[in-house]
Every structure is written in structure tokens, then in C-alpha cells.
Design a protein around this motif. Structure first.
Motif, PDB file in Angstrom:
ATOM      1  N   LEU A 325      12.036  -4.447   2.819  1.00 47.12           N
ATOM      2  CA  LEU A 325      10.585  -4.625   2.913  1.00 47.12           C
ATOM      3  C   LEU A 325       9.882  -3.421   3.540  1.00 47.12           C
ATOM      4  O   LEU A 325       8.721  -3.152   3.225  1.00 47.12           O
ATOM      5  CB  LEU A 325      10.269  -5.887   3.714  1.00 47.12           C
ATOM      6  CG  LEU A 325       8.791  -6.277   3.845  1.00 47.12           C
ATOM      7  CD1 LEU A 325       8.140  -6.420   2.469  1.00 47.12           C
ATOM      8  CD2 LEU A 325       8.649  -7.572   4.642  1.00 47.12           C
ATOM      9  N   ALA A 326      10.579  -2.700   4.427  1.00 47.03           N
ATOM     10  CA  ALA A 326       9.935  -1.588   5.132  1.00 47.03           C
ATOM     11  C   ALA A 326       9.327  -0.555   4.179  1.00 47.03           C
ATOM     12  O   ALA A 326       8.152  -0.187   4.325  1.00 47.03           O
ATOM     13  CB  ALA A 326      10.922  -0.932   6.088  1.00 47.03           C
ATOM     14  N   PRO A 327      10.090  -0.061   3.178  1.00 42.96           N
ATOM     15  CA  PRO A 327       9.469   0.921   2.273  1.00 42.96           C
ATOM     16  C   PRO A 327       8.341   0.334   1.427  1.00 42.96           C
ATOM     17  O   PRO A 327       7.368   1.023   1.126  1.00 42.96           O
ATOM     18  CB  PRO A 327      10.641   1.376   1.393  1.00 42.96           C
ATOM     19  CG  PRO A 327      11.672   0.314   1.509  1.00 42.96           C
ATOM     20  CD  PRO A 327      11.524  -0.260   2.879  1.00 42.96           C
ATOM     21  N   VAL A 328       8.466  -0.954   1.070  1.00 45.24           N
ATOM     22  CA  VAL A 328       7.395  -1.604   0.304  1.00 45.24           C
ATOM     23  C   VAL A 328       6.116  -1.648   1.139  1.00 45.24           C
ATOM     24  O   VAL A 328       5.009  -1.402   0.652  1.00 45.24           O
ATOM     25  CB  VAL A 328       7.815  -3.024  -0.122  1.00 45.24           C
ATOM     26  CG1 VAL A 328       6.660  -3.740  -0.807  1.00 45.24           C
ATOM     27  CG2 VAL A 328       9.030  -2.959  -1.041  1.00 45.24           C
ATOM     28  N   PHE A 329       6.294  -1.965   2.426  1.00 42.86           N
ATOM     29  CA  PHE A 329       5.140  -2.033   3.312  1.00 42.86           C
ATOM     30  C   PHE A 329       4.489  -0.669   3.479  1.00 42.86           C
ATOM     31  O   PHE A 329       3.261  -0.546   3.482  1.00 42.86           O
ATOM     32  CB  PHE A 329       5.567  -2.591   4.674  1.00 42.86           C
ATOM     33  CG  PHE A 329       4.440  -2.652   5.674  1.00 42.86           C
ATOM     34  CD1 PHE A 329       3.306  -3.383   5.404  1.00 42.86           C
ATOM     35  CD2 PHE A 329       4.530  -1.974   6.881  1.00 42.86           C
ATOM     36  CE1 PHE A 329       2.256  -3.451   6.319  1.00 42.86           C
ATOM     37  CE2 PHE A 329       3.506  -2.040   7.803  1.00 42.86           C
ATOM     38  CZ  PHE A 329       2.366  -2.774   7.523  1.00 42.86           C
ATOM     39  N   VAL A 330       5.287   0.371   3.627  1.00 43.13           N
ATOM     40  CA  VAL A 330       4.727   1.720   3.771  1.00 43.13           C
ATOM     41  C   VAL A 330       3.935   2.105   2.517  1.00 43.13           C
ATOM     42  O   VAL A 330       2.840   2.676   2.609  1.00 43.13           O
ATOM     43  CB  VAL A 330       5.843   2.743   4.048  1.00 43.13           C
ATOM     44  CG1 VAL A 330       5.285   4.164   4.004  1.00 43.13           C
ATOM     45  CG2 VAL A 330       6.480   2.475   5.408  1.00 43.13           C
ATOM     46  N   VAL A 331       4.488   1.791   1.356  1.00 42.98           N
ATOM     47  CA  VAL A 331       3.761   2.066   0.116  1.00 42.98           C
ATOM     48  C   VAL A 331       2.441   1.295   0.091  1.00 42.98           C
ATOM     49  O   VAL A 331       1.399   1.830  -0.320  1.00 42.98           O
ATOM     50  CB  VAL A 331       4.623   1.711  -1.107  1.00 42.98           C
ATOM     51  CG1 VAL A 331       3.794   1.785  -2.392  1.00 42.98           C
ATOM     52  CG2 VAL A 331       5.825   2.641  -1.200  1.00 42.98           C
ATOM     53  N   ALA A 332       2.469   0.034   0.567  1.00 39.46           N
ATOM     54  CA  ALA A 332       1.248  -0.769   0.609  1.00 39.46           C
ATOM     55  C   ALA A 332       0.223  -0.147   1.544  1.00 39.46           C
ATOM     56  O   ALA A 332      -0.981  -0.139   1.250  1.00 39.46           O
ATOM     57  CB  ALA A 332       1.575  -2.195   1.047  1.00 39.46           C
ATOM     58  N   VAL A 333       0.695   0.362   2.682  1.00 38.78           N
ATOM     59  CA  VAL A 333      -0.213   1.024   3.622  1.00 38.78           C
ATOM     60  C   VAL A 333      -0.863   2.240   2.966  1.00 38.78           C
ATOM     61  O   VAL A 333      -2.072   2.480   3.105  1.00 38.78           O
ATOM     62  CB  VAL A 333       0.542   1.444   4.907  1.00 38.78           C
ATOM     63  CG1 VAL A 333      -0.321   2.363   5.770  1.00 38.78           C
ATOM     64  CG2 VAL A 333       0.954   0.216   5.694  1.00 38.78           C
ATOM     65  N   ILE A 334      -0.079   3.002   2.240  1.00 39.06           N
ATOM     66  CA  ILE A 334      -0.615   4.186   1.570  1.00 39.06           C
ATOM     67  C   ILE A 334      -1.606   3.793   0.486  1.00 39.06           C
ATOM     68  O   ILE A 334      -2.673   4.418   0.338  1.00 39.06           O
ATOM     69  CB  ILE A 334       0.541   5.026   0.989  1.00 39.06           C
ATOM     70  CG1 ILE A 334       1.362   5.629   2.140  1.00 39.06           C
ATOM     71  CG2 ILE A 334       0.016   6.119   0.067  1.00 39.06           C
ATOM     72  CD1 ILE A 334       2.606   6.367   1.699  1.00 39.06           C
ATOM     73  N   VAL A 335      -1.293   2.731  -0.277  1.00 37.70           N
ATOM     74  CA  VAL A 335      -2.223   2.254  -1.310  1.00 37.70           C
ATOM     75  C   VAL A 335      -3.523   1.779  -0.676  1.00 37.70           C
ATOM     76  O   VAL A 335      -4.627   2.064  -1.174  1.00 37.70           O
ATOM     77  CB  VAL A 335      -1.573   1.121  -2.135  1.00 37.70           C
ATOM     78  CG1 VAL A 335      -2.608   0.457  -3.041  1.00 37.70           C
ATOM     79  CG2 VAL A 335      -0.414   1.670  -2.962  1.00 37.70           C
ATOM     80  N   ASN A 336      -3.403   1.055   0.447  1.00 40.49           N
ATOM     81  CA  ASN A 336      -4.609   0.611   1.153  1.00 40.49           C
ATOM     82  C   ASN A 336      -5.427   1.809   1.628  1.00 40.49           C
ATOM     83  O   ASN A 336      -6.664   1.815   1.534  1.00 40.49           O
ATOM     84  CB  ASN A 336      -4.222  -0.260   2.347  1.00 40.49           C
ATOM     85  CG  ASN A 336      -5.365  -0.415   3.333  1.00 40.49           C
ATOM     86  OD1 ASN A 336      -5.383   0.254   4.367  1.00 40.49           O
ATOM     87  ND2 ASN A 336      -6.322  -1.257   3.013  1.00 40.49           N
ATOM     88  N   THR A 337      -4.742   2.809   2.163  1.00 34.64           N
ATOM     89  CA  THR A 337      -5.433   4.007   2.633  1.00 34.64           C
ATOM     90  C   THR A 337      -6.190   4.682   1.502  1.00 34.64           C
ATOM     91  O   THR A 337      -7.342   5.099   1.668  1.00 34.64           O
ATOM     92  CB  THR A 337      -4.422   5.002   3.236  1.00 34.64           C
ATOM     93  OG1 THR A 337      -3.761   4.383   4.333  1.00 34.64           O
ATOM     94  CG2 THR A 337      -5.111   6.266   3.697  1.00 34.64           C
ATOM     95  N   ILE A 338      -5.557   4.757   0.346  1.00 34.42           N
ATOM     96  CA  ILE A 338      -6.210   5.372  -0.809  1.00 34.42           C
ATOM     97  C   ILE A 338      -7.417   4.555  -1.243  1.00 34.42           C
ATOM     98  O   ILE A 338      -8.478   5.115  -1.572  1.00 34.42           O
ATOM     99  CB  ILE A 338      -5.207   5.532  -1.961  1.00 34.42           C
ATOM    100  CG1 ILE A 338      -4.133   6.569  -1.585  1.00 34.42           C
ATOM    101  CG2 ILE A 338      -5.906   5.928  -3.261  1.00 34.42           C
ATOM    102  CD1 ILE A 338      -2.964   6.630  -2.541  1.00 34.42           C
ATOM    103  N   SER A 339      -7.297   3.223  -1.230  1.00 32.57           N
ATOM    104  CA  SER A 339      -8.416   2.383  -1.659  1.00 32.57           C
ATOM    105  C   SER A 339      -9.599   2.508  -0.706  1.00 32.57           C
ATOM    106  O   SER A 339     -10.754   2.586  -1.150  1.00 32.57           O
ATOM    107  CB  SER A 339      -7.972   0.927  -1.768  1.00 32.57           C
ATOM    108  OG  SER A 339      -7.630   0.388  -0.498  1.00 32.57           O
ATOM    109  N   LEU A 340      -9.326   2.535   0.593  1.00 31.14           N
ATOM    110  CA  LEU A 340     -10.414   2.652   1.562  1.00 31.14           C
ATOM    111  C   LEU A 340     -11.020   4.050   1.551  1.00 31.14           C
ATOM    112  O   LEU A 340     -12.241   4.222   1.459  1.00 31.14           O
ATOM    113  CB  LEU A 340      -9.904   2.313   2.967  1.00 31.14           C
ATOM    114  CG  LEU A 340     -10.904   2.506   4.120  1.00 31.14           C
ATOM    115  CD1 LEU A 340     -12.199   1.764   3.841  1.00 31.14           C
ATOM    116  CD2 LEU A 340     -10.287   2.039   5.427  1.00 31.14           C
ATOM    117  N   ASN A 341     -10.173   5.051   1.626  1.00 33.33           N
ATOM    118  CA  ASN A 341     -10.692   6.412   1.673  1.00 33.33           C
ATOM    119  C   ASN A 341     -11.255   6.873   0.340  1.00 33.33           C
ATOM    120  O   ASN A 341     -12.119   7.749   0.295  1.00 33.33           O
ATOM    121  CB  ASN A 341      -9.601   7.368   2.140  1.00 33.33           C
ATOM    122  CG  ASN A 341      -9.416   7.322   3.645  1.00 33.33           C
ATOM    123  OD1 ASN A 341     -10.074   6.547   4.330  1.00 33.33           O
ATOM    124  ND2 ASN A 341      -8.537   8.143   4.167  1.00 33.33           N
ATOM    125  N   GLY A 342     -10.774   6.276  -0.754  1.00 35.99           N
ATOM    126  CA  GLY A 342     -11.372   6.588  -2.047  1.00 35.99           C
ATOM    127  C   GLY A 342     -12.828   6.153  -2.095  1.00 35.99           C
ATOM    128  O   GLY A 342     -13.701   6.888  -2.566  1.00 35.99           O
TER     129      GLY A 342
END
Length: 502
Positions: A325-342
Motif C-alpha cells: 500500500l505504501a507506494p500506492v499511497f505515495v502515487v495518490a499523494v502525487i496525483v492529489n498534488t497535481i490536481s490541487l496545484n494544477g
């Protein structure tokens, strides 16, 4: 207020023809196209602050729920939630405070209703409050400052999380790895901003659902570690308790109060869209994920010791998750970051245009991304995620609280009626030229509200004189907003407001 006056010898129709092009400047930028602008997810959005014509309006208010939910399914909420416990609050106090701190999302929703009313961005609508020239100064602070800070905060979160994951693969450089992650994430973020509104509205529902699934799974592994009967080692009471509660509220309220750009996303909606639906979709989209995952952050903090917290909330969190789950969560954090900062980069590119810098929206988005990246790299090398989040969110209140209050007061005075063409008229003597291009009520209200907020603010870096006199009770949010709103209301009813009064 100085108005341009037609020459006495000029016939009335000649004077009208001379002034008309300036008044139609904004409309020309849209109407000179032979075909209506098409807002598609697969095409870079070339529209900036130009008017959205009635024939180009589309969508429903409920779409805004997903637009605001995706950015707020965020790891920063875990960090902010943990802060509530670190302030010394009991768990039940922290949970109640998290709900109370999400109420300002309603204000974000109210501000969003001005987008469809005017058909242009919030950074242009605010010319009604500050004047054509004064607005440039205000947007420089509320648009650029907020954008740079939030870009950096979110990229910082993804950088630290990505570095933690890559450390397990042998990439352990404490500076180079986070910087590389930041550069990659910022590049994708700018691409989202370049494609703009169409891509955001089309993809964010799926992004939200995917993020919620991952964050709920992560929460399931947090809950067994939570101490539901948690009590602080030294329970707070009296002034100390009020200090912790008010500081916590300031940190929580900073996020919704910062979204004065909410009209930018809503401006494509038809004028017929119900304001109540716009408010509800925006407020619920922002508040629900904030409440849920900030509460999880508070629960997380009850189950880890101070030594683990010192290593960083991101390290403690990843340590609780299974290897799959750890790498999945990190990817989710990055996707969230892209959605917010986008979305942040998208709206701040229009803020850049409204300041008056002669750039099209896409180059402006690239420039904003570059500035945010530079600030993130600096923070990666100089601070921790927890320290950066808390201090920056508190300091932003000095700007965001008064600006939100002035915007809401102007909406109430004008009954949310804004003429987009008039707002885009920047000629001397135009409808919002006021006194030499400056609106005295708006600027005085912003300055006095910011000063009141600063005097009542309590941070680790220091406290204002009023906050210190009150035992470090932080009243920066209510003080800044009340002073700014009342000053603006009062001065708007005087001659200082100029002819174009609300």
C-alpha cells in the motif's frame, strides 16, 4: 475620480465612437473569433480572463463538487490534523475544532457565485473592490503570494513522500531525490494548467474517486493505531486552552479562506445556474474531504510518539502501511498534488494577466509553475513539512481573511451583479477607475484588516501585540475579517467610494 471628457467641438456621436472601442476591449478579445470558443479536455485552453459569452457557457453546478474534492483529498490534511493534537488538545476537542474550521468553506462557495454573474475570473471581478490599478497590487499579493505558497506546500508534501518511497529503493540523497521528484511533479502540474478548465472538469471526478479509495484504505491502517481514549499529558485549561483552540482554528480556516479564486472555475456555468447549488457544491466538495482526512490526521497523532513525529509525519504514516500500500499511497499523494496545484497554477495564470503583464494564459501558467518550483526547492533544503505548513498557513491569514471579507461585502452590496465588460475596461475614466485607478475603500479596508489580523496573530515565529496581551489567544481570523468588512462597508457609503458605488 477623473473622467475623460469629450472635446467641446466633437459631435456626440463622434465622442461615442471614440470611447466605445475602449469600453469593448474585453469583449473584442472574445468576439473577434468567428467561431464560439470550445472548452474541451483534449485541447489546451487558450482563454484567459476574456469574457465567457452566453453561447459558450456550459455545465452544471454539481460539477464543482468534484473539482473541489479532488484537491482536498490531501496528505496535508493528515499533517494539519496531527497539528491539532500537537497543540495539546484532547482528541474530542480536536475533532470538534476540525468541523468548526471547515465552516469557512461556505464563504468560498458564496464567492464562487460571482463567476457566472460576471463571466470572467475573480482576479478581474476584484477590480470592483480595489480599482483598476489598486487591484494589480492586491492580486500581486492574494494571487501570486497565495499561489506560490500553496504550490510550494503541496509540492513539498509530494517531494518528501516520494523521497521516503525512493529511499527504500536505495535512492537516499536527502536533497537531490526530493528535488528531482519536485521537478517531475511540477512539469505534469503545469501540463494540467495548460489544458485548463475542460481537463479539470472532465477528469477530476475520476481522480476524486480514486483518491478517496486509496485514502480510505490508508485510514483503515491508521485506525488500529489510534488511541480513542487519548488524553494530553497535561490537559489544557483557561487561557492556554483558548490559545490552542484559536491557533488551531486559524490553521484550519486558512485553506478555505485562501480560495478567493473560486469564481475562476465557476465562470463557465450558465447565468441560470442557481447560486445556492454553486455554494453547496463548492462548500461540500472542499469541506467533506477536509473534515474526514484531517480527523484521520488527529487520530494518527494519538498513536505515535514524539520521537516518531520528529522524524516527520510522512515517515510515521508510511511506517504504518503494508509494503503493497505504501507506494500506492505515495502515487495518490502525487496525483492529489497535481490536481490541487494544477488548479492553482491555472487560476494564478489569470491573476498574472489581470495584473497587466502582457502574456497569454499558457505562458503565464508556465511562469507560475517555475516560480513555485523554485520556492519548493528552497523549502526542501531548509525546513520540515510540519513546520512549513503551520507557519505559512497562519501567515497567509493576514492577507486572505481581509480579502475574503471585502469580496463578500462587495457581493452583498452589489447583490452579486457584476458587468464583465465593464470590469475588463481598464481605460482612464472607466467604470472602475475610481480615484486615479485606486479604490480608497477597498485598499484602506485591506490594509486595516491585515493590520488587525497581524496584531492578533500567534505563531511560533512570534505574536502580535494584541495576541500577546491576551495570553497568545489568536483572534486573527475574526479580527481581520470584521475590521476589513466593516471598514469597506462604511467607506463605500461615503464620497471616497467614487461614482461607481456598490
Amino acid at each position: 475620480m477623473s473622467h475623460s471628457t469629450p472635446q467641446p467641438t466633437a459631435p456626440p456621436d463622434a465622442a461615442a465612437r471614440a470611447v466605445a472601442p475602449a469600453r469593448a476591449d474585453a469583449a473584442a478579445r472574445t468576439d473577434d473569433r468567428t467561431d464560439a470558443y470550445v472548452d474541451l479536455a483534449t485541447r489546451p485552453e487558450t482563454r484567459g480572463i476574456e469574457l465567457v459569452r452566453p453561447s459558450e457557457r456550459h455545465g452544471r453546478a454539481r460539477e464543482l463538487f468534484w473539482v473541489w474534492a479532488a484537491p482536498n483529498v490531501s496528505v496535508l490534511n493528515f499533517t494539519i490534523g496531527a497539528t491539532m493534537i500537537l497543540l495539546g488538545l484532547e482528541l474530542w476537542q480536536a475533532l470538534l475544532l476540525i468541523v468548526a474550521g471547515s465552516l469557512p468553506w461556505i464563504l468560498t462557495g458564496i464567492v464562487a457565485t460571482s463567476g457566472p454573474a460576471a463571466g470572467t475570473s475573480g482576479s478581474v471581478i476584484s477590480r470592483a473592490m480595489y480599482g483598476v490599478i489598486g487591484n494589480k497590487l492586491v492580486i500581486l499579493l492574494t494571487g501570486w503570494l497565495l499561489s506560490a505558497v500553496f504550490l510550494a506546500l503541496n509540492w513539498l508534501a509530494s517531494s518528501f513522500m516520494g523521497a521516503e518511497l525512493l529511499a527504500g529503493l536505495g535512492w537516499t540523497d536527502p536533497v537531490l531525490v526530493p528535488v528531482v521528484v519536485t521537478l517531475v511533479v511540477s512539469l505534469v502540474t503545469v501540463l494540467v494548467a495548460v489544458y485548463g478548465h475542460g481537463l479539470i472538469v472532465k477528469t477530476y471526478p475520476a481522480v476524486t474517486i480514486g483518491l478517496v479509495v486509496v485514502f480510505v484504505a490508508v485510514s483503515a491502517f491508521i485506525l488500529p493505531h489510534a488511541d480513542w481514549g487519548y488524553r494530553a499529558a497535561e490537559p489544557l485549561e483557561g487561557v492556554g486552552l483558548w490559545s490552542a483552540l484559536t491557533i488551531g482554528f486559524t490553521i484550519l480556516a486558512a485553506t478555505p479562506l485562501s480560495y478567493i479564486n473560486s469564481p475562476d472555475i465557476a465562470r463557465y456555468l450558465p447565468r441560470s445556474a442557481r447560486p445556492s447549488h454553486i455554494v453547496a457544491a463548492t462548500a461540500l466538495g472542499g469541506a467533506l474531504p477536509c473534515i474526514a482526512f484531517t480527523a484521520m490526521g488527529a487520530l494518527l497523532a494519538t498513536g505515535i510518539d514524539a520521537a516518531a513525529m520528529d522524524l516527520g509525519i510522512e515517515s510515521a504514516l508510511l511506517g504504518m502501511l503494508p509494503a503493497w500500500l505504501a507506494p500506492v499511497f505515495v502515487v495518490a499523494v502525487i496525483v492529489n498534488t497535481i490536481s490541487l496545484n494544477g488548479m492553482t497554477t491555472y487560476t494564478s495564470s489569470m491573476a498574472l494577466q489581470s495584473i497587466g503583464i502582457p502574456m497569454r494564459r499558457i505562458p503565464a501558467a508556465i511562469l507560475v509553475g517555475a516560480i513555485g518550483t523554485a520556492l519548493t526547492v528552497y523549502l526542501v533544503m531548509s525546513t520540515s513539512l510540519l513546520e512549513a505548513v503551520n507557519l505559512m498557513l497562519q501567515l497567509l491569514i493576514v492577507v486572505t481573511g481581509p480579502a475574503m471579507a471585502i469580496y463578500l461585502t462587495d457581493q452583498a452590496l452589489r447583490r452579486n451583479r457584476y458587468d464583465g465588460s465593464a470590469l475588463l475596461d481598464q481605460e482612464r475614466g472607466g467604470p472602475f477607475w475610481y480615484t486615479g485607478g485606486w479604490s480608497i475603500p477597498g485598499l484602506v479596508a485591506a490594509a486595516t484588516g491585515g493590520l488587525a489580523a497581524a496584531w492578533c496573530l500567534t505563531t511560533e515565529a512570534g505574536a502580535g501585540p494584541i495576541a500577546e496581551a491576551l495570553g497568545f489567544v489568536d483572534l486573527s481570523v475574526p479580527a481581520g475579517m470584521a475590521v476589513a468588512g466593516l471598514v469597506y462597508l462604511g467607506l463605500s457609503r461615503t464620497r471616497l467610494a467614487g461614482p461607481t458605488r456598490p
